[in-house]
Design a protein around this motif. Structure first.
Motif, short mmCIF file in Angstrom:
data_model
loop_
_atom_site.label_atom_id
_atom_site.label_comp_id
_atom_site.label_asym_id
_atom_site.label_seq_id
_atom_site.Cartn_x
_atom_site.Cartn_y
_atom_site.Cartn_z
N HIS A 135 0.86 -1.19 0.00
CA HIS A 135 0.00 0.00 0.00
C HIS A 135 0.89 1.23 0.00
CE1 HIS A 135 -3.51 -2.35 1.56
NE2 HIS A 135 -2.55 -3.07 2.12
N GLU B 118 2.50 -0.65 4.43
CA GLU B 118 2.23 0.71 3.95
C GLU B 118 3.55 1.42 3.68
OE1 GLU B 118 -0.49 2.55 3.35
OE2 GLU B 118 -2.13 1.37 4.24
N HIS C 106 -2.40 -3.27 -3.43
CA HIS C 106 -3.81 -3.11 -3.06
C HIS C 106 -4.69 -3.07 -4.32
CE1 HIS C 106 -6.62 -1.02 0.09
NE2 HIS C 106 -7.11 -2.14 -0.36
N HIS D 259 -9.41 0.28 -4.22
CA HIS D 259 -8.27 1.18 -4.04
C HIS D 259 -7.32 1.06 -5.23
CE1 HIS D 259 -8.69 2.32 0.40
NE2 HIS D 259 -9.78 1.66 0.07
N ASP E 42 -3.86 2.06 -5.00
CA ASP E 42 -2.44 2.08 -4.63
C ASP E 42 -1.75 0.78 -5.08
OD1 ASP E 42 -4.30 1.26 -2.56
OD2 ASP E 42 -2.72 1.24 -1.07
ZN LIG Z 1 -4.07 0.40 0.32
#
Ligand SMILES: [Zn+2]
Length: 173
Positions: A24, A87, A135, A154, A156
């Motif tokens: 992400h 992330e 993602h 999403h 990303d």
């Molecule tokens: Zn994400």
């Protein structure tokens, strides 16, 4: 998290046995702001627990671990029962997700830290590079499953960026 896993995966447990890694980016500009957002545990799509991730990788490549990899964490619909979430700190600043993906791939220290983290998790859990997803590509994973019919929307880490990261993983010594 166990209640979420029961509703969405039919699994009555929050224990994670990782088989997938989902990437992400934070869409914010610091690790601290991402960690603070996750710590609020705010309902998402009307359900708790709030979204979270196992790791946050800062611009410098330093990885902060927020949740043990033995515990499920809510970061990608359909894969939270099998996936570690990472992330990467990267804002969009009004640009597309594809642009943001490329900023990460061009930031040597950060992507170096990310590659090292992914590689060590692959070794620890026997996760093949083909099971590293973004993602934006998570719905296409063969292990995707959601009993409520939820799907990720999403953007990303799109397909091009995931392909590039997989190449770089394969090129590691
Ligand atoms: Zn994400």
């Amino acid at each position: 998290m166990a209640a979420y896993a029961k509703r969405h995966y039919g699994v009555d447990s929050a224990t994670l046995h990782p088989k997938v890694i989902v990437l992400h980016f934070t869409a914010g500009d610091s690790a601290a702001s991402a960690i603070s957002t996750f710590s609020r545990d705010t309902a998402a799509l009307g359900e708790l627990p709030g979204t979270c991730a196992h790791y946050v990788v800062d611009y410098s490549g330093v990885a902060y671990q927020l949740v043990p990899t033995s515990v499920m964490c809510r970061h990608a619909i359909g894969l939270n029962h099998v996936a570690i979430g990472i992330e990467v700190v990267q804002p969009t600043n009004g640009h597309s997700s594809a642009w943001a993906d490329q900023q990460i791939l061009a930031r040597t220290a950060q992507v170096g830290g990310l590659l090292a983290l992914v590689r060590s998790l692959q070794h620890e859990y026997g996760i093949p590079t083909s099971m590293v997803y973004g993602h934006a590509t998570a719905n296409s994973c063969p292990l995707f499953r959601d009993l409520q019919g939820w799907r990720n929307d999403h953007t990303d880490w799109g397909a091009a960026a995931v392909t590039e990261l997989r190449h770089r993983l394969d090129a590691l010594p």
